[in-house]
Motif scaffolding. Structure first.
Motif, PDB file in Angstrom:
ATOM      1  N   LEU A 151       0.839  -1.205   0.000  1.00  0.00           N
ATOM      2  CA  LEU A 151       0.000   0.000   0.000  1.00  0.00           C
ATOM      3  C   LEU A 151       0.871   1.252   0.000  1.00  0.00           C
ATOM      4  O   LEU A 151       0.540   2.251  -0.655  1.00  0.00           O
ATOM      5  N   PHE A 152       1.973   1.205   0.739  1.00  0.00           N
ATOM      6  CA  PHE A 152       2.929   2.317   0.737  1.00  0.00           C
ATOM      7  C   PHE A 152       3.571   2.471  -0.643  1.00  0.00           C
ATOM      8  O   PHE A 152       3.739   3.591  -1.149  1.00  0.00           O
ATOM      9  N   THR A 153       3.916   1.342  -1.267  1.00  0.00           N
ATOM     10  CA  THR A 153       4.553   1.384  -2.595  1.00  0.00           C
ATOM     11  C   THR A 153       3.606   1.980  -3.633  1.00  0.00           C
ATOM     12  O   THR A 153       4.018   2.811  -4.461  1.00  0.00           O
ATOM     13  N   ILE A 154       2.328   1.562  -3.611  1.00  0.00           N
ATOM     14  CA  ILE A 154       1.346   2.092  -4.568  1.00  0.00           C
ATOM     15  C   ILE A 154       1.194   3.596  -4.381  1.00  0.00           C
ATOM     16  O   ILE A 154       1.187   4.364  -5.356  1.00  0.00           O
ATOM     17  N   PHE A 155       1.074   4.029  -3.133  1.00  0.00           N
ATOM     18  CA  PHE A 155       0.958   5.465  -2.858  1.00  0.00           C
ATOM     19  C   PHE A 155       2.202   6.217  -3.316  1.00  0.00           C
ATOM     20  O   PHE A 155       2.108   7.326  -3.871  1.00  0.00           O
ATOM     21  N   SER A 156       3.374   5.614  -3.106  1.00  0.00           N
ATOM     22  CA  SER A 156       4.629   6.286  -3.466  1.00  0.00           C
ATOM     23  C   SER A 156       4.740   6.488  -4.974  1.00  0.00           C
ATOM     24  O   SER A 156       5.328   7.477  -5.425  1.00  0.00           O
ATOM     25  N   TYR A 157       4.172   5.565  -5.779  1.00  0.00           N
ATOM     26  CA  TYR A 157       4.206   5.743  -7.226  1.00  0.00           C
ATOM     27  C   TYR A 157       3.490   7.030  -7.629  1.00  0.00           C
ATOM     28  O   TYR A 157       3.951   7.770  -8.503  1.00  0.00           O
ATOM     29  N   PHE A 158       2.355   7.297  -7.011  1.00  0.00           N
ATOM     30  CA  PHE A 158       1.607   8.511  -7.333  1.00  0.00           C
ATOM     31  C   PHE A 158       2.339   9.752  -6.814  1.00  0.00           C
ATOM     32  O   PHE A 158       2.418  10.771  -7.508  1.00  0.00           O
ATOM     33  N   MET A 159       2.875   9.670  -5.600  1.00  0.00           N
ATOM     34  CA  MET A 159       3.547  10.829  -5.026  1.00  0.00           C
ATOM     35  C   MET A 159       4.856  11.137  -5.731  1.00  0.00           C
ATOM     36  O   MET A 159       5.303  12.288  -5.746  1.00  0.00           O
ATOM     37  N   ASP A 160       5.482  10.129  -6.314  1.00  0.00           N
ATOM     38  CA  ASP A 160       6.718  10.382  -7.066  1.00  0.00           C
ATOM     39  C   ASP A 160       6.470  11.353  -8.210  1.00  0.00           C
ATOM     40  O   ASP A 160       7.354  12.133  -8.576  1.00  0.00           O
ATOM     41  N   GLY A 161       5.270  11.310  -8.783  1.00  0.00           N
ATOM     42  CA  GLY A 161       4.947  12.255  -9.862  1.00  0.00           C
ATOM     43  C   GLY A 161       5.005  13.693  -9.383  1.00  0.00           C
ATOM     44  O   GLY A 161       5.577  14.567 -10.046  1.00  0.00           O
ATOM     45  N   PHE A 162       4.441  13.965  -8.208  1.00  0.00           N
ATOM     46  CA  PHE A 162       4.503  15.311  -7.638  1.00  0.00           C
ATOM     47  C   PHE A 162       5.930  15.674  -7.235  1.00  0.00           C
ATOM     48  O   PHE A 162       6.354  16.823  -7.368  1.00  0.00           O
ATOM     49  N   ALA A 163       6.666  14.681  -6.734  1.00  0.00           N
ATOM     50  CA  ALA A 163       8.061  14.943  -6.348  1.00  0.00           C
ATOM     51  C   ALA A 163       8.887  15.322  -7.571  1.00  0.00           C
ATOM     52  O   ALA A 163       9.713  16.252  -7.512  1.00  0.00           O
ATOM     53  N   TYR A 164       8.685  14.606  -8.689  1.00  0.00           N
ATOM     54  CA  TYR A 164       9.426  14.922  -9.919  1.00  0.00           C
ATOM     55  C   TYR A 164       9.062  16.318 -10.424  1.00  0.00           C
ATOM     56  O   TYR A 164       9.934  17.093 -10.858  1.00  0.00           O
ATOM     57  N   ALA A 165       7.761  16.636 -10.393  1.00  0.00           N
ATOM     58  CA  ALA A 165       7.328  17.965 -10.841  1.00  0.00           C
ATOM     59  C   ALA A 165       7.913  19.053  -9.945  1.00  0.00           C
ATOM     60  O   ALA A 165       8.414  20.081 -10.433  1.00  0.00           O
ATOM     61  N   ALA A 166       7.851  18.820  -8.630  1.00  0.00           N
ATOM     62  CA  ALA A 166       8.417  19.794  -7.687  1.00  0.00           C
ATOM     63  C   ALA A 166       9.914  19.943  -7.908  1.00  0.00           C
ATOM     64  O   ALA A 166      10.467  21.054  -7.828  1.00  0.00           O
ATOM     65  N   GLU A 167      10.591  18.827  -8.192  1.00  0.00           N
ATOM     66  CA  GLU A 167      12.039  18.852  -8.419  1.00  0.00           C
ATOM     67  C   GLU A 167      12.403  19.718  -9.618  1.00  0.00           C
ATOM     68  O   GLU A 167      13.301  20.570  -9.545  1.00  0.00           O
ATOM     69  N   ALA A 168      11.685  19.509 -10.717  1.00  0.00           N
ATOM     70  CA  ALA A 168      12.008  20.253 -11.942  1.00  0.00           C
ATOM     71  C   ALA A 168      11.647  21.732 -11.821  1.00  0.00           C
ATOM     72  O   ALA A 168      12.455  22.609 -12.154  1.00  0.00           O
ATOM     73  N   LEU A 169      10.429  22.027 -11.343  1.00  0.00           N
ATOM     74  CA  LEU A 169       9.962  23.412 -11.310  1.00  0.00           C
ATOM     75  C   LEU A 169      10.649  24.230 -10.218  1.00  0.00           C
ATOM     76  O   LEU A 169      10.998  25.393 -10.436  1.00  0.00           O
ATOM     77  N   SER A 170      10.844  23.624  -9.044  1.00  0.00           N
ATOM     78  CA  SER A 170      11.517  24.380  -7.982  1.00  0.00           C
ATOM     79  C   SER A 170      12.953  24.683  -8.360  1.00  0.00           C
ATOM     80  O   SER A 170      13.466  25.782  -8.090  1.00  0.00           O
ATOM     81  N   GLY A 171      13.623  23.721  -9.003  1.00  0.00           N
ATOM     82  CA  GLY A 171      14.986  23.966  -9.467  1.00  0.00           C
ATOM     83  C   GLY A 171      15.039  25.089 -10.487  1.00  0.00           C
ATOM     84  O   GLY A 171      15.952  25.928 -10.465  1.00  0.00           O
ATOM     85  N   LYS A 172      14.051  25.102 -11.375  1.00  0.00           N
ATOM     86  CA  LYS A 172      13.996  26.135 -12.421  1.00  0.00           C
ATOM     87  C   LYS A 172      13.851  27.533 -11.817  1.00  0.00           C
ATOM     88  O   LYS A 172      14.605  28.458 -12.141  1.00  0.00           O
ATOM     89  N   TYR A 173      12.876  27.712 -10.924  1.00  0.00           N
ATOM     90  CA  TYR A 173      12.595  29.048 -10.395  1.00  0.00           C
ATOM     91  C   TYR A 173      13.585  29.461  -9.303  1.00  0.00           C
ATOM     92  O   TYR A 173      13.937  30.633  -9.196  1.00  0.00           O
ATOM     93  N   TYR A 174      14.032  28.512  -8.486  1.00  0.00           N
ATOM     94  CA  TYR A 174      15.011  28.844  -7.465  1.00  0.00           C
ATOM     95  C   TYR A 174      16.341  29.239  -8.111  1.00  0.00           C
ATOM     96  O   TYR A 174      16.999  30.187  -7.660  1.00  0.00           O
ATOM     97  N   GLY A 175      16.706  28.543  -9.180  1.00  0.00           N
ATOM     98  CA  GLY A 175      17.935  28.880  -9.890  1.00  0.00           C
ATOM     99  C   GLY A 175      17.865  30.239 -10.561  1.00  0.00           C
ATOM    100  O   GLY A 175      18.871  30.938 -10.684  1.00  0.00           O
TER     101      GLY A 175
END
Length: 452
Positions: free
Chosen positions: A294-318
């Motif tokens: 159940l944790f693994t299934i949830f983590s698959y969905f949350m990884d999408g938000f983590a990837y988006a946050a990673e790319a966009l936060s890096g872009k604007y913070y930089g």
């Protein structure tokens, strides 16, 4: 009484040996009466071995007991893929004064050219897998299945490492679609290949492992193809002269050092979670594994938000656009909270029916009811950790990530060892839930003080 006599001798240990002439590849790791009797009187501490021999280790009031089982050489064979000829593996050899090489089992002169064709057990791989199994201390009937699975899955390691590199690079290029497509396709291929190999091909655990390896290489080759199609234009740049530039490499390894140490903390917690369950019993190990799905299934969905946050936060913070950076944090946390609530409700409503989709073992499903509500808490307790991990990776704040994970990991182990004598497996789940919460809380505090 027999064992008690030897306890008077300092440093004494006892070895039991099964009749090697009665040992076969099929029963090498199988439980037998001797193993059963030893488990009745002594504490089982672990197993080591390979395809030719194994040793079951026990502790009897501070004295080490070992039960050895060894195959006779003639039961182990290898086939040369070049000519299809099958050769016996000679387990032990004896070199006589005449220079002749004999089998130490039978005394027969050894066929040296044939012996040179033998494919030996990869001892270093056996040692690594053995250490992992020892750390988890599973029961004897679980060990052989895990070992067979690992020996197949190891061939997917190069593909996994390569795909990790591609995924990080694609996300750094603000392209999260390709990792998403690769991941989805990889999981579909894994499911289809495993089902075909097991139910059509008649394979068992090796079929599941081989399906995983096929999917891993499929994903890696897909990433290579997408790179060639979407980023062919980059081939005109000569990156080789900058490949070993000192300053970028220094920054790279400094960042990776913190992430590596953080990963060690994550692996330590995950490995210990499995090990603690296996030390309880096989049924508790199965229950914990089921609920962690159940944790693994949830983590698959949350990884999408983590990837988006990673790319966009890096872009604007930089770009020093702090307004846009804070907006990214607010939105990703908001979407993450919605997903966490949805998954929590889904787990509550689905309950036992949801677990039935993951396993057909009625005993495991029934036993999981006692710990199910801990798994229900996973989405809400882990959401902020996933999102903030993506944000802090994007802005390369690796020391903050290491700090949060180290604090959470230390709390996990401290809480478990403090409460396990009173709560048993519930202490493990409580420690894990607080571990997820603390990772998010520490990163939130750092964000409020340093970045907002």
């Amino acid at each position: 009484p027999f064992i008690e006599r030897f306890r008077k001798l300092p440093g004494a240990n006892i070895q039991f040996r099964f009749d090697y002439t009665a040992t076969t590849p099929e029963n090498l790791y199988e439980p037998d009466k001797i193993l059963h009797d030893l488990k009745e009187i002594a504490e089982y501490t672990g197993l080591d071995g390979c395809r030719m021999r194994c040793g079951f280790h026990f502790d009897y009031k501070g004295m080490e007991l070992t039960y050895h089982k060894t195959l006779p050489y003639s039961t182990i064979v290898e086939t040369d893929p070049a000519d299809g000829v099958t050769y016996d593996i000679l387990y032990d050899i004896l070199i006589k004064q005449t220079g002749e090489i004999h089998s130490d089992w039978t005394g027969v002169v050894m066929d040296v050219p044939a012996y040179e064709k033998v494919v030996f057990e990869p001892y270093d791989l056996k040692w690594l897998i053995g250490c992992g199994l020892w750390a988890m201390s599973p029961e004897a009937d679980v060990v052989e299945l895990a070992r067979r699975y690992c020996y197949v899955c190891i061939w997917g390691a190069p593909a996994v490492l390569g795909l990790y590199g591609f995924t990080g690079w694609f996300i750094g290029m603000q392209n999260t679609r390709i990792p998403m497509m690769v991941s989805l396709t990889q999981n579909v291929v894994n499911i289809i290949a495993s089902l075909l190999l097991v139910f059509v091909g008649g394979m068992t655990v090796e079929g599941v492992a081989l399906g995983t390896v096929i999917a891993q290489w499929w994903g890696f080759l897909m990433a290579c193809l997408f790179y060639r199609i979407c980023y062919r234009r980059l081939s005109k740049y000569d990156y080789r002269r900058h490949l070993f530039a000192a300053e970028p490499l220094k920054q790279f390894f400094s960042l990776n050092k913190d992430i590596f140490l953080r990963t060690l903390c994550l692996v330590a917690v995950n490995l210990f979670f499995t090990a603690a369950g296996s030390r309880e019993s096989t049924i508790v190990l199965a229950v914990n594994t089921l609920l962690m799905t159940l944790f693994t299934i949830f983590s698959y969905f949350m990884d999408g938000f983590a990837y988006a946050a990673e790319a966009l936060s890096g872009k604007y913070y930089g770009a020093r656009n702090m307004g846009a950076f804070r907006e990214v944090v607010r939105r990703t946390m908001g979407f993450g909270a919605v997903v966490a609530v949805v998954f929590t409700l889904l787990y509550i409503v689905g309950g036992e029916n949801f677990l039935s989709l993951l396993t057909s073992d009625k005993q495991v499903i029934a036993a999981s009811g006692e710990y199910f509500w801990w798994a229900v808490l996973i989405p809400l307790s882990g959401m902020s950790a996933f999102v903030f991990d993506g944000i802090f990776v994007g802005i390369t704040q690796s020391k903050s990530m290491l700090c949060s994970t180290a604090v959470a990991s230390a709390s996990f182990f401290g809480l478990f060892f403090g409460l396990h004598p009173f709560l048993g497996n519930h202490a493990l789940w409580l420690a894990f839930i607080l571990y997820l919460l603390l990772r998010g809380i520490v990163l939130f505090v750092i964000y409020r003080k340093k970045l907002r």
